[in-house]
Design an enzyme around this catalytic site. Structure first.
Site, PDB file in Angstrom:
ATOM      1  CB  SER A 464     110.975  15.194  11.676  1.00  0.00           C
ATOM      2  OG  SER A 464     111.440  16.479  11.616  1.00  0.00           O
ATOM      3  CG  ASP A 465     109.823  20.378  13.803  1.00  0.00           C
ATOM      4  OD1 ASP A 465     108.874  20.323  12.959  1.00  0.00           O
ATOM      5  OD2 ASP A 465     110.917  21.159  13.592  1.00  0.00           O
ATOM      6  CB  CYS A 466     104.885  19.128  14.461  1.00  0.00           C
ATOM      7  SG  CYS A 466     105.339  20.588  13.621  1.00  0.00           S
TER       8      CYS A 466
END
Length: 760
Positions: A464-466
């Site tokens: 998600s954060d990548c």
């Protein structure tokens, strides 16, 4: 992998000038050239840096402002960018991954090159503790598990038992009670090497994989009155586990049910008698399934898990029918094939890469076609550096590093500097190649189209954060304004680089948004790979004895903040696309961030060390929903807490034990912790710029005349107990902090009338 007489093997090295790094779409491969080949292929600046061979780098003009320091830092850092546009590094973390992969090579009769052998021994020698043992991570306190694994590693690499490095390791191991005290993962690996007995391993029940995959079971679910739902006990199923845990325990369960062990040979027979305090034949291994050394026991098994182990042990020993054994094997084989196909044989980490190699060897034989592919791909995990050769935890952090590098360049106001145009162009091209373009044919996996992984497209596991940070970087690079444009975006001063080709279409950005919107958890937060699929209560069944929060996904402050800020930026440039859903998602995400704040004003991190890391993300997120020092009590409380941790030298320093202890543990000032802290204060628009400037001054003082910063302590963490190294953090976070001060923070402060009457 033959043995040879040697003394002090750890002091031997190859000629580092003969190593070369090649990359293909982000995948790394180190090669040792002949002397003649090396002469015709000079080492690059980056290769020399990784190998510790840089000499006489240019001295840059002394900076007079923080912006000058940021530019100097980028002038050095841009030279570490690799040809395909990403920044590479050694993502070194858990110490056990090097022995684990070498064990797999040994079991599968995969050759270990002579130069690898020398450099792996050198790496082991470099990181041995003063007492002769090894910790869970470089610099960690000595543990039985890692000391046993490294002793076996050294012996398999040809180091004699009498060599000082091995002899001291064995003395330390036996002093701590011998290898019976290793936790479950260590016991599993030793079993496969025929250095331990399977009856001494707590059960790894494989039937759960079959029930989930069984066509008959699926048909029953589809036709029953509970179609679309699952009985309560399905919460135990591997499909609901955290993806990292699924990836490890799927191949492990195959080896457990089949009691896989390589044949004994003279070397293994010797090692058997070297790693225990009593003769191997006299050990009652069944009595040691729950034996874990005090140095190693981080999370004692719950009573629920102990009861389950007792039940499954009886089932495994006396009751499992042969037809079910065959069905289970078939189900696991299918899952492994699917994992390999979806990741182009890269798999998720070096741990499951090694375990799957062993499964393929035992199941399909040494000539297995799939095993031959793994013999090529596993080299993406091999990293050669100044300290020797090791195995990285993942196949790199290429996407993650490149995203934050671009964000640092933009925030620092350097994106439009002609000196760095090629740098951002190459980075944008890498994002295009690394984006995941299609969903996967896998019932265990969620949609990933449009997202990005931690490392490369071939890895295939969207994070998600990548994805969020990559989408931010792409939007900032591709959305074009006039070259001199500087503008405020709902409280965030951003610049855009004009003239870059738009190689990632709007539709592909929308794909990323569509997928991110599917990932929000019921609590409003975002997890790492997938939405949580069951409750945190399943952590009661955590069998690792070492790691925390491994059974299920959890919502994280960092991941939630990344997605929130990314969606906010997307909304700014594409206001008509799914506007109501994006607004709702941002609002719920902000609610999660605020609710996860501690009463003292801090946020606890999960993927970095630790509170300063989470504060950087949380305050950045709250700024995007108009919560700053001047408008929010939560933000003021956060700033007060953060400033209270500032050290006398102006910096911040947080010890890795903060993660395990779950409270702030002071450490000597670190450049990276300091950068996170001042970035958090700047996002909050903290009005006392003197505190910010003191932090920036420490960062400037630590900068070298050539623009670089030197490596300090580890920056990352996983599962609260094990550190991870992110070597590029020391570049792009200081660059971002230094440049943002003049490019963003000071202009923002001019919007406010300071209580102290300060005039800009």
């Amino acid at each position: 992998m033959g043995s040879e007489d040697s003394h002090e093997e750890g002091s031997r090295r190859t000629n580092l000038a003969q190593w070369r790094l090649t990359t293909t779409n982000g995948a790394h491969r180190w090669t040792y050239l002949s002397i003649d080949e090396a002469k015709t292929h000079p080492q690059s600046f980056a290769e020399q840096y990784f190998l510790g061979l840089l000499k006489n780098t240019p001295i840059l003009p002394a900076p007079t402002t923080s912006q000058d320091s940021a530019a100097n830092g980028l002038l050095f850092y841009k030279r570490l960018q690799l040809e395909d546009g990403h920044w590479g590094c050694a993502c070194v973390g858990p110490s056990f991954v090097l022995p684990g992969l070498v064990f797999a090579l040994y079991v599968t009769n995969t050759p270990i090159l002579p130069e690898w052998r020398i450099e792996m021994i050198a790496y082991s020698a470099h990181h041995v503790n003063d007492d002769g043992g090894w910790g869970l991570f470089p610099g960690g306190s000595t543990m039985v598990w890692t000391t046993a694994l490294y002793y076996v590693l050294l012996r398999l690499l040809g180091v004699q038992a009498s060599d000082p490095l091995a002899a001291r390791a064995r003395d330390r191991l036996l002093l701590m009670g011998g290898a019976v005290g290793v936790p479950q993962w260590g016991k599993l690996w030793l079993c496969v090497l025929n250095l331990y007995r399977w009856e001494g391993v707590n059960p790894v029940p494989p039937e759960l994989w079959w029930v989930e995959a069984s066509p008959a079971w699926n048909e029953f679910i589809a036709e029953s009155s509970i179609a679309g739902f699952s009985p309560e006990w399905l919460a135990f199923h591997p499909s609901r586990w955290w993806v990292q845990t699924r990836s490890v325990y799927c191949p492990t369960s195959y080896m457990y049910i089949n009691k896989c062990q390589m044949p004994l040979n003279p070397l293994l027979e010797q090692i058997r008698e070297e790693i225990y305090v009593q003769p191997f034949s006299s050990i009652s291994f069944s009595d040691h399934a729950d034996t874990v050394a005090a140095t190693d026991m981080k999370l004692p098994p719950s009573m629920v898990l102990r009861l389950a182990n007792s039940v499954f042990r009886v089932w495994d020993t006396y009751m499992r029918p042969r037809w079910l054994h065959r069905k289970v094997n078939d189900a696991i084989r299918d899952l492994i094939r699917r994992q390999d196909a979806n990741s182009f044989f890269n798999d998720l980490s070096s741990v499951d890469q090694a375990l799957i190699m062993e499964v393929l060897y035992f199941d399909e034989g040494e000539e297995s076609v799939s095993l031959s592919k793994h013999r090529e791909v596993f080299q993406h995990y091999v990293w050669q550096g100044a300290e020797g050769m090791t195995i990285t935890a993942t196949d790199g952090i290429q996407v993650w590093d490149t995203a934050f590098s671009v964000l640092a360049i933009v925030d620092a106001g350097l994106a439009q500097d002609v000196r760095f145009r090629d740098t951002v162009l190459k980075a944008l091209d890498f994002f295009e190649k690394a984006q995941l373009r299609d969903n996967l044919l896998d019932p265990y996996r969620e949609p990933c189209k449009g997202g990005w992984s931690f490392s490369t497209r071939e890895n295939g596991f969207m994070v998600s954060d990548c994805s969020a940070e990559s989408m931010k970087a792409v939007i900032l690079l591709q959305e074009q304004w006039e070259a001199s444009s500087v503008f405020f975006c709902r409280g965030s001063l951003l610049t855009s680089l004009s003239g870059l080709p738009k190689i990632i279409s709007d539709s592909r950005l929308r794909d990323c948004v569509d997928t991110l919107l599917l990932m929000q958890s019921s609590d409003g937060g975002f997890a790492s790979y997938e939405r949580p699929r069951t409750g945190a209560w399943l952590e009661m069944l955590n069998p690792t004895e070492i790691f925390d929060q491994v059974m299920v996904e959890h919502s994280y402050t960092e991941c939630t903040s990344s997605v929130l800020t990314s969606l906010a930026l997307f909304r700014r440039h594409f206001p008509d696309y799914r506007a109501a859903e994006i607004d709702s998602t941002i609002s719920r995400a902000a609610g999660f961030v605020k609710s996860s704040q501690r009463p003292d004003g801090s946020w606890e991190g999960s993927w970095g060390i630790c509170f300063t890391y989470a504060m950087f993300f949380a305050l950045d997120a709250l700024e995007r929903v108009h919560e700053t020092y001047h408008t929010s009590a939560s933000v003021r409380r956060a700033c007060e807490w953060l400033v209270s941790k500032q050290r006398n030298d102006g910096g911040w320093g947080e010890h890795y034990s903060s993660c395990e202890m779950r409270k702030y543990i002071q450490h000597e000032s670190q450049v990276v912790n300091t950068a996170w802290a001042v970035l958090a204060l700047m996002s909050a628009r903290y009005p006392n710029r003197i505190d910010v400037e003191r932090g920036l001054q420490l960062i400037q003082n630590r900068q070298q005349p050539n623009g670089e910063w030197l490596q300090e302590d580890a920056e990352g963490v996983t599962n609260r107990t094990c550190t991870l190294a992110y070597p590029n953090y020391k570049f792009y976070f200081p660059i971002r902090a230094l440049g943002k001060y003049e490019n963003v923070y000071l202009p923002q402060l001019k919007e406010y009338i300071h209580l102290d009457g300060e005039v800009f």
